[in-house]
Write an enzyme that holds these catalytic residues in place. Structure first.
Site, PDB file in Angstrom:
ATOM      1  CG  HIS A   1      28.210  25.474  16.740  1.00  0.00           C
ATOM      2  ND1 HIS A   1      27.485  25.882  17.823  1.00  0.00           N
ATOM      3  CD2 HIS A   1      29.350  26.213  16.746  1.00  0.00           C
ATOM      4  CE1 HIS A   1      28.149  26.831  18.471  1.00  0.00           C
ATOM      5  NE2 HIS A   1      29.286  27.043  17.835  1.00  0.00           N
TER       6      HIS A   1
HETATM    7  C1  BDR Z   1      27.079  27.991  13.008  1.00  0.00           C
HETATM    8  O1  BDR Z   1      27.607  29.138  12.335  1.00  0.00           O
HETATM    9  C2  BDR Z   1      28.693  28.761  11.515  1.00  0.00           C
HETATM   10  O2  BDR Z   1      29.724  29.701  11.642  1.00  0.00           O
HETATM   11  C3  BDR Z   1      29.114  27.403  11.989  1.00  0.00           C
HETATM   12  O3  BDR Z   1      29.677  26.642  10.942  1.00  0.00           O
HETATM   13  C4  BDR Z   1      27.831  26.792  12.478  1.00  0.00           C
HETATM   14  O4  BDR Z   1      27.109  26.214  11.421  1.00  0.00           O
HETATM   15  C5  BDR Z   1      27.185  28.205  14.498  1.00  0.00           C
HETATM   16  O5  BDR Z   1      26.414  29.311  14.897  1.00  0.00           O
END
Ligand code: BDR
Ligand code: CA
Length: 305
Positions: free
Chosen positions: A239
């Protein structure tokens, strides 16, 4: 070189994104700002300093928000996903460096004013720090070069609820303030990040250096979580690294120029809803060249001291 303020809630994929960013010659990270999110803000700050120390980089870190704008913190933060320490339970040292005394919000405002139209903000946690900065100093809205956000699920389901992605769900009011401002935003949401999976064999191949061991153990925890929730998925979502990738090279993705509204109550709380006719419009990433991006990422992460 783009001047970057990198807003993180360090977490495992944040840690990979930090490694990617600091090893990318296209980016000059002028400071990291932290917030609660995956873990409490003090833990996110500690983790950010620890990851920088592992990577042998000294970049100033500014502690930010401890909670959402109008709500309480989520119980247990996202420790099921990222581990009790936020780094897959691999952290076995206290970082030598400390955070700066200036707050994250004041650092953002100060830097944008000093470097008008030169600063890119990459925000990969809840949007609380950015919302507070533009509320406190609305003039900076027109002086920020670019904002790349990891957050949202515009045309796909969420990951925290069936409708909402974690960063937006954690502080929907902040997301609403940011997405309804006229900031020049590129939204890197689950629409594209769930297509950029990091497979376990690539992670195992990192185990040839001290830094590689740390990253491989940490990301191993994240891979286990992804497998437990979605057996057979074959990797973990990159992500936050994809937001860094898009800041480096926007040709990794295709975008749609539309408005995105944020639901702040009810069963769709935290949902990011596309409105093609609404205003203001932002660039929503809808397609990604995943093999090309993965290749680019793996050439730079992790790199030993
Ligand atoms: C996002 O949520 C967080 O847990 C991760 O670091 C990322 O930024 C993904 O949905
Ligand atoms: Ca994050």
């Amino acid at each position: 070189m783009k001047k970057i303020i990198f807003d993180v809630d360090t977490g495992i994929d944040d840690a990979m994104a930090i490694a990617y960013a600091v090893n990318s010659p296209e980016l000059e990270i002028i400071g990291l700002t932290t917030s609660y999110g995956n873990v409490a803000v003090d833990e996110a700050t500690r983790n950010t300093l620890a990851v920088l120390e592992k990577l042998g980089k000294r970049i100033p870190v500014f502690a930010g928000s401890a909670k959402p704008l109008t709500r309480g913190n989520r119980e247990g933060f996202a420790k099921k996903v990222h581990g009790e320490d936020g780094l897959g339970n691999v952290l076995d040292f206290e970082p030598a460096a400390s955070a700066e005394t200036q707050s994250a919000v004041d650092f953002i405002i100060e830097q944008v004013k000093e470097l008008p139209n030169e600063v890119t903000i990459i925000a990969v946690g809840p949007l609380t720090n950015l919302a507070l900065a533009i509320q406190k100093a609305p003039k900076i809205i027109g002086q920020i070069s670019e904002v790349v956000i990891m957050g949202g699920a515009v045309f796909v389901p969420g990951n925290t609820t069936p409708h909402a992605e974690a960063n937006i769900f954690t502080d929907p009011e902040a997301a609403k303030i940011v997405l309804s401002s006229s900031l020049p935003i590129t939204m890197v949401g689950l629409d594209v990040t769930m297509q950029t999976l990091l497979p376990r064999d690539k992670v195992e191949a990192w185990r040839n250096s001290e830094t590689g061991e740390f990253f491989a153990d940490m990301v191993g925890f994240y891979l286990d979580f992804y497998e437990s929730v979605n057996p057979g998925i074959g990797g973990c979502g990159l992500h936050d690294p994809l937001a860094v990738g898009v800041a480096i090279d926007s040709s990794f993705v295709k975008t749609k120029y539309i408005s995105v509204e944020v639901v702040t109550e009810g069963k769709e709380d935290g949902r990011t809803v596309p409105n093609p006719d609404g205003k203001p419009k932002i660039q929503v990433c809808t397609e990604v060249d995943a093999p090309n991006f993965l290749d680019h990422f793996l050439k730079r992460v992790p790199v030993s001291k």
